[in-house]
Design a protein around this motif. Structure first.
Motif, short mmCIF file in Angstrom:
data_model
loop_
_atom_site.label_atom_id
_atom_site.label_comp_id
_atom_site.label_asym_id
_atom_site.label_seq_id
_atom_site.Cartn_x
_atom_site.Cartn_y
_atom_site.Cartn_z
N ALA A 144 1.64 9.96 10.23
CA ALA A 144 2.48 10.24 9.07
C ALA A 144 1.75 10.03 7.76
N GLN A 145 0.42 9.84 7.83
CA GLN A 145 -0.41 9.60 6.65
C GLN A 145 0.06 8.37 5.87
N LEU A 146 0.30 7.31 6.62
CA LEU A 146 0.74 6.05 6.05
C LEU A 146 -0.26 4.95 6.40
N GLU A 147 -0.32 3.94 5.57
CA GLU A 147 -1.19 2.78 5.79
C GLU A 147 -0.38 1.70 6.48
N SER A 148 -0.89 1.21 7.60
CA SER A 148 -0.14 0.25 8.41
C SER A 148 -0.73 -1.15 8.30
N SER A 149 0.16 -2.12 8.20
CA SER A 149 -0.21 -3.53 8.24
C SER A 149 0.79 -4.26 9.12
N GLY A 150 0.38 -5.40 9.66
CA GLY A 150 1.31 -6.15 10.47
C GLY A 150 0.61 -7.16 11.35
N ALA A 151 1.33 -7.63 12.37
CA ALA A 151 0.79 -8.65 13.26
C ALA A 151 1.49 -8.58 14.60
N PHE A 152 0.73 -8.90 15.64
CA PHE A 152 1.25 -8.96 17.01
C PHE A 152 0.89 -10.34 17.54
N GLY A 153 1.91 -11.17 17.78
CA GLY A 153 1.67 -12.54 18.21
C GLY A 153 2.30 -12.83 19.55
#
Length: 457
Positions: A144-153
């Motif tokens: 989708a031409q988006l910048e992704s950030s996050g976390a998987f814990g």
């Protein structure tokens, strides 16, 4: 620990019994907590960090003549245990007597299944598994031409409590949590989160698609004038509200001190509202015991709009002449008991159908920067975030800039027009509270202005 490796019951029994044996001429409690946690972070659509932490802590509470001393250590050898007992004893000697202090809990054995809330697959989750989930989220953002950030814990946690009155209980649980924020041009922003005891229950690709869809539709947001509007609150927003209801008023201490909106026996919300706490329900993130070792009980907080009960620890229960409900926090604790495992009863509406009949309203994905304005009246303030949309003529028409709300929640929950038929388990960002909740349609919700950032302040 249940299953492979870690802390087993004989090992914990020996450790806590030895710690208690070092205390003489006083009552004592040994509280053991262990965490084996790992986190894979991603930002700018790339995985950039994998961290892990293992720690085990023993907290000793010593009680004598209404005085209490507490000390903590993560040195679990004989010298470490002697040192922590000495520090707790020294604190006790300096403490002021407190007749209302928390007594030690009696020997109530937990009857919960030892496997409740524990999944070996989560305990064994490795960086490769978490990286695969992160990559699936990032791929949805890239498409989708988006910048992704996050976390998987992923985390495995053990809690064990023993005391000189014969208390002994322990429980080990697991949790997996994946969240992302996606951002794009023209203010596009979308959020999604999933949590469960079983890491295999998290669908990373679907979560990425959810956040990407929300972000793609939120670009080029426009202003909306402040005022009262009908709203549809997604599950993320509802879970945050329940989290703050717990902090404000579901505690017996809050009722004692006159700072709770819970008027027991009285209708305080609409008759379609039922909220409870249940640490033993496998549909949540179960926890069989509290930090005093007391087995958790289901507490029906609000039933069909009527305030029925609040949660207790040993101190509030002793003053009330009843048994603790298993909601105690570690000593020393001035905050009182807390409802950690919240549920709200679903209704019969599909989330999409909730739009029908709303001529002009607001769709809210989630709230953040929430604060308590007036606990006795249940008033919160906060901001919308990551997907706020205008509803016109029964459909979502365009994104709107984030709004600040200031609203009495008991009043809002007295004006619920529809409740979603599906529920979602949502983990609070910082508090550790979880809530399984439906989406809500509310007739009136007060928005008092744009957020500072949106207003250009």
């Amino acid at each position: 620990m249940v299953g492979d490796g870690g802390w087993d019951r004989p090992e914990l029994e020996s450790l806590l019994a030895h710690a208690l044996s070092l205390v003489s001429d006083a009552e004592a409690e040994a509280l053991f907590t262990a965490h084996d946690a790992a986190l894979t972070r991603f930002a700018n659509s790339s995985i950039h960090q994998n961290v892990s932490e293992r720690d085990a802590t023993l907290r000793m509470r010593i009680v004598r003549e209404a005085r209490t001393g507490v000390a903590t250590t993560n040195r679990l050898d004989d010298e470490g245990l002697r040192e922590v007992v000495a520090r707790a004893s020294a604190t006790l000697a300096l403490a002021t007597p407190n007749p209302d202090g928390a007594p030690l809990a009696g020997p109530i054995a937990s009857t919960a299944d030892p496997e409740l809330g524990y999944v070996a697959a989560t305990m064994r989750a490795d960086p490769e598994l978490r990286a695969a989930g992160a990559r699936a989220v990032i791929a949805a953002g890239d498409a989708a031409q988006l910048e992704s950030s996050g976390a998987f814990g992923t985390e495995t946690a053990t809690l064990a409590v023993a005391n000189s009155r014969g208390m002994w209980n322990a429980h080990t649980v697991t949790q997996a949590k994946l969240l992302t924020v996606m951002m794009g041009e023209s203010g596009a922003s979308g959020y999604a989160q999933a949590t469960a005891p079983d890491v295999r229950a998290l669908d990373a690709a679907a979560l990425g698609e959810e956040a990407a869809d929300k972000a793609s539709r939120s670009a080029d947001a426009v202003d909306l004038e402040p005022g009262e509007y009908p709203v549809v609150l997604e599950e993320y927003a509802v879970a945050t509200i329940l989290e703050y209801l717990s902090w404000m008023g579901f505690s017996a201490l809050a009722v004692e001190e006159g700072r709770s909106f819970m008027e027991l026996g009285q209708p305080i919300m609409g008759p379609n509202v039922t909220i409870w706490d249940d640490g033993l329900d496998p549909l949540g993130l179960p926890t069989a015991i509290d930090y005093e070792g007391v087995p958790k009980q289901r507490v029906d907080l609000i039933s069909e709009g009527v305030a029925r009960a609040v949660v207790h620890d040993t101190a509030t229960a002793a003053r009330a002449g009843i048994a603790s409900t298993g909601h105690g926090l570690p000593a020393p604790n001035a905050f009182g008991p807390i409802a950690w495992n919240l549920f709200m009863a679903p209704g019969s509406s599909a989330k999409e159908v909730m739009l029908s009949g709303i001529e002009r309203g607001v769709w809210v994905t989630r709230f953040h920067y929430v604060n308590v304005i007036h606990a006795r009246r249940g008033i919160l303030t906060g901001m919308t975030k990551d997907g706020t949309f205008l509803i016109e003529g029964g459909r979502i028409t365009r994104p709107i800039r984030n709004m600040r709300f200031t609203q009495s929640i008991p009043e809002a929950f007295s004006a619920i027009e529809a409740i979603g038929s599906d529920t979602r388990l949502v983990a609070a960002e910082y508090s550790g509270i979880t809530a399984r909740v439906p989406a809500l349609r509310i007739a009136r919700f007060a928005f008092t202005g744009a957020t500072a950032a949106e207003a250009g302040a």
